[in-house]
Design a protein around this motif. Structure first.
Motif, short mmCIF file in Angstrom:
data_model
loop_
_atom_site.label_atom_id
_atom_site.label_comp_id
_atom_site.label_asym_id
_atom_site.label_seq_id
_atom_site.Cartn_x
_atom_site.Cartn_y
_atom_site.Cartn_z
N ARG A 85 2.52 -1.05 4.90
CA ARG A 85 1.33 -1.05 5.74
C ARG A 85 0.09 -0.73 4.91
O ARG A 85 -0.97 -1.36 5.07
CB ARG A 85 1.49 -0.03 6.86
N GLU B 287 -3.32 -2.99 4.33
CA GLU B 287 -4.65 -2.46 4.62
C GLU B 287 -5.56 -2.54 3.40
O GLU B 287 -6.76 -2.84 3.51
CB GLU B 287 -4.52 -1.01 5.11
N ASP C 204 -6.64 -6.12 2.96
CA ASP C 204 -7.65 -6.43 3.97
C ASP C 204 -9.00 -5.84 3.58
O ASP C 204 -10.06 -6.44 3.87
CB ASP C 204 -7.23 -5.89 5.33
N ALA C 205 -8.98 -4.69 2.94
CA ALA C 205 -10.22 -4.01 2.58
C ALA C 205 -10.86 -4.59 1.32
O ALA C 205 -11.92 -4.13 0.90
CB ALA C 205 -9.96 -2.52 2.37
N ARG D 262 1.31 -9.25 5.81
CA ARG D 262 -0.03 -9.84 5.73
C ARG D 262 0.10 -11.18 5.01
O ARG D 262 0.81 -11.27 4.01
CB ARG D 262 -1.02 -8.98 4.92
#
Length: 269
Positions: A181, A185, A188-189, A241
């Motif tokens: 996870r 993240e 994505d950032a 993702r």
């Protein structure tokens, strides 16, 4: 035990053969006063009488039963009429029972270790599905055994598996899920390969993976290649993702370069 032929005494060699005791032990017992022969030949050689043999036989019994009685304790039991022989034997019996319990536990542990070496996970198919999720295939462990069973890494994995409970495996699975996870993240950032946060995730990956076996940086690079190229691994990470498998490999390679490792030539060691 002695018989009528022992009336004139037996030599050290004869006693050694009869009682399966070394000549050296008989000499030692004589020297410390535990079991001295009652007779001597004119030349000074030891001769053991029937009474001597009875005492020697008792010594051998106490010693070979593994009761934990030292020679001094054996002497006390044999020489002291008031000695609580039954009490001493009961105490030793309790110690034997404790030893048996420990050996049984050791045997059970060895059985688990053998099973872990042969099968990997010591979990039922239902337990594996509950812990690792519905996508988990119980056959994967057997396939890994066929491919990696002779490697040091499989040995370390089996050692961990042999002592791990279902609850501990659940904790491992939860840790892996949390790490994946965090990877998603970070991607994505917009975290880029070589960024401090990306490098920290690479280090975290090695720590998380240590639940299975220690992972060197070179091995991590090889694993990163597999994450991207193997359809099963890639599908798993990209399921977290889209594009995560390729991004994960890139941050591993960048970290490796920072530690002087060429990702293109890294090998599994």
């Amino acid at each position: 035990m002695p018989d009528a032929t022992d009336a004139e005494g037996l030599t050290v060699g004869q006693v050694s053969s009869r009682l399966a005791v070394t000549v050296r032990a008989l000499h030692h017992w004589d020297e410390i006063g535990l079991a001295r022969p009652s007779l001597r030949t004119p030349a000074g050689y030891r001769l053991y009488t029937a009474t001597d043999l009875e005492r020697l036989h008792r010594i051998v019994v106490y010693r070979e039963l593994g009761l934990g009685l030292g020679l001094d304790r054996i002497r006390a039991v044999l020489d002291d009429p008031a000695a609580d022989v039954t009490g001493a034997l009961r105490a030793q019996r309790a110690q034997v029972d404790e030893r048996i319990d420990r050996l049984r536990q050791l045997g059970a542990g060895l059985d688990r270790m053998i099973d872990a070496h042969e099968h990997g996970l010591l979990l039922t198919a239902a337990q594996q599905a509950a812990i690792f999720g519905p996508e988990w295939n119980p056959d994967w462990s057997a396939r890994a055994r066929e491919r990696y069973g002779g490697t040091p890494q499989w040995l370390r994995y089996a050692e961990r598996s042999a002592t791990r409970t279902p609850e501990e495996w659940q904790a491992v699975a939860d840790t892996v899920t949390g790490f994946e996870r965090a990877l998603g993240e970070a991607m994505d950032a917009g975290v880029a390969p070589g960024d401090p946060e990306a490098n920290a995730l690479v280090e975290r990956h090695r720590e998380v993976f240590a639940a299975y076996f220690p992972l060197t940086r070179q091995m991590q690079v090889c694993l990163g290649r597999k994450v991207e190229s193997d359809p099963g691994f890639a599908a798993h990470y990209d399921g977290v993702r889209a594009g995560l498998a390729a991004w994960f490999r890139r941050i591993i390679d960048a970290s490796a370069r920072a530690h002087g490792i060429d990702p293109d030539s890294a090998t599994w060691h």
